[in-house]
Write an enzyme that holds these catalytic residues in place. Structure first.
Site, mmCIF file in Angstrom:
data_model
loop_
_atom_site.group_PDB
_atom_site.id
_atom_site.type_symbol
_atom_site.label_atom_id
_atom_site.label_comp_id
_atom_site.label_asym_id
_atom_site.label_seq_id
_atom_site.Cartn_x
_atom_site.Cartn_y
_atom_site.Cartn_z
ATOM 1 C CE1 TYR A 58 -9.182 11.385 12.017
ATOM 2 C CE2 TYR A 58 -8.912 13.294 11.729
ATOM 3 C CZ TYR A 58 -8.880 12.198 12.189
ATOM 4 O OH TYR A 58 -7.572 11.971 13.471
ATOM 5 C CG HIS A 123 -3.686 9.735 10.201
ATOM 6 N ND1 HIS A 123 -4.631 9.359 9.669
ATOM 7 C CD2 HIS A 123 -3.693 9.174 11.614
ATOM 8 C CE1 HIS A 123 -5.718 10.163 9.854
ATOM 9 N NE2 HIS A 123 -5.435 9.753 11.867
#
Length: 327
Positions: A58, A123
């Site tokens: 992010y 992820h």
């Protein structure tokens, strides 16, 4: 009334029914000033949110850095909050090798200013390299998870999980690792007004003893009045129908985001639902919606049926993500 907490699988952790999705702090959905992001974390914690999710992906690790500053400045005991972060996906691509995972965890600990991370998730494993014969994420099972188990043994992380878009990946991995290896799964965009397929997988996931986290009840911006960001991977028809549903709710004097969040929060088998928050006002609005659910307030079933009718042509039709064999 205090925001409720739920057990997260067999971890022993109690996480707030509404969690803080910190992708926003990495400017994933638009620019957020650091001070605004920190204030939103502080307000969330004050209002009862104790679960915060982030990733080095992010904002090229900005999300972790800002969250770390916010949590540090809370000046509360470490056991008062739960943090999940991720490994394997970065701004420059994917790397699920053991060496990179070990380095990644150390980097996340430094950015978050923590001595341990409660939950470490692999992820978006649908992008991992595959063993064609077994149709499974080879690297994740042979390298990533064993590396994380060693980090769990030495206390740098406490629990291990996997995340991704296709629901198939959870079955693939959980069927091929020893029971108890994984503690958590994080599914996104699969339990909301336009896609509720996660509900069909919940009995299986619970039978495996994993805690279930549902991320993005607004389906990455689809179920908002503002609409999704330009990079949203959804089909044109999906975006169009979602916009029509949002407009219909607005005509009825309702906000589709609130309806979407409350719908997701109603499921008792989901430990926590992560909502992307970036301002104090958004935090308060989400908390208010969550507490209404806690108090047993019913959804507007008439509006829900109207929205479902608008979305029915595109409902439960996810976009593809990762390698073909994982979808």
């Amino acid at each position: 009334m205090e925001l409720g907490k739920r057990e997260l699988g067999r971890t022993g952790l109690r996480v707030s029914r509404l969690g803080f999705g910190a992708a926003t702090l990495g400017n994933v959905y638009g620019t957020v000033k650091e001070e605004d992001g920190i204030s939103s974390v502080h307000e969330a914690f004050r209002c009862g949110i104790n679960f915060f999710d982030t990733s080095p992906y992010y904002g090229n690790a900005m999300g972790e850095q800002v969250l770390g500053k916010a949590l540090t400045s809370l000046n509360v005991p470490r056991e008062d909050f739960v943090v999940s972060s991720k490994c394997g996906r970065y701004s420059d691509g994917f790397d699920f090798t053991a060496e990179r995972v070990v380095r990644s965890v150390d980097e996340s600990l430094q950015r978050l200013n923590l001595t341990y991370i409660d939950i470490m998730l692999c992820h978006d494993i649908e992008f991992a390299s595959l063993d064609q014969a077994l149709i499974l994420p080879k690297l994740v099972i042979s390298e990533t998870i064993p590396a994380l188990l060693k980090l769990k043994e030495n206390g740098k992380i406490h629990f291990i999980g996997i995340s991704g878009l296709p629901l198939k990946i959870f079955h693939t991995v959980l069927d091929r690792v020893p029971p108890g290896t994984l503690d958590v799964v994080l599914s996104y965009c699969h339990y909301n007004l336009v896609n509720c397929l996660l509900g069909e997988s919940l009995p299986y996931l619970l039978s495996k003893g994993v805690g279930v986290i549902n991320a993005s009840p607004m389906c990455m911006g689809l179920l908002t009045e503002k609409g999704p960001p330009i990079w949203h991977p959804g089909q044109v028809e999906l975006k169009s129908a979602s916009a029509s549903a949002a407009a219909h709710c607005k005509e009825r004097g309702k906000n589709i985001s609130k309806l979407a969040l409350q719908y997701a929060l109603m499921n008792p088998d989901i430990s926590s639902t992560l909502s992307g928050l970036s301002t104090v006002q958004e935090v308060r609005e989400n908390i208010e919606a969550a507490i209404e659910v806690e108090k047993g307030k019913s959804l507007d079933l008439g509006l829900l049926q109207e929205v479902d009718s608008i979305l029915s042509p595109v409902k439960n039709v996810p976009w593809l993500s990762g390698r073909d064999e994982n979808n």
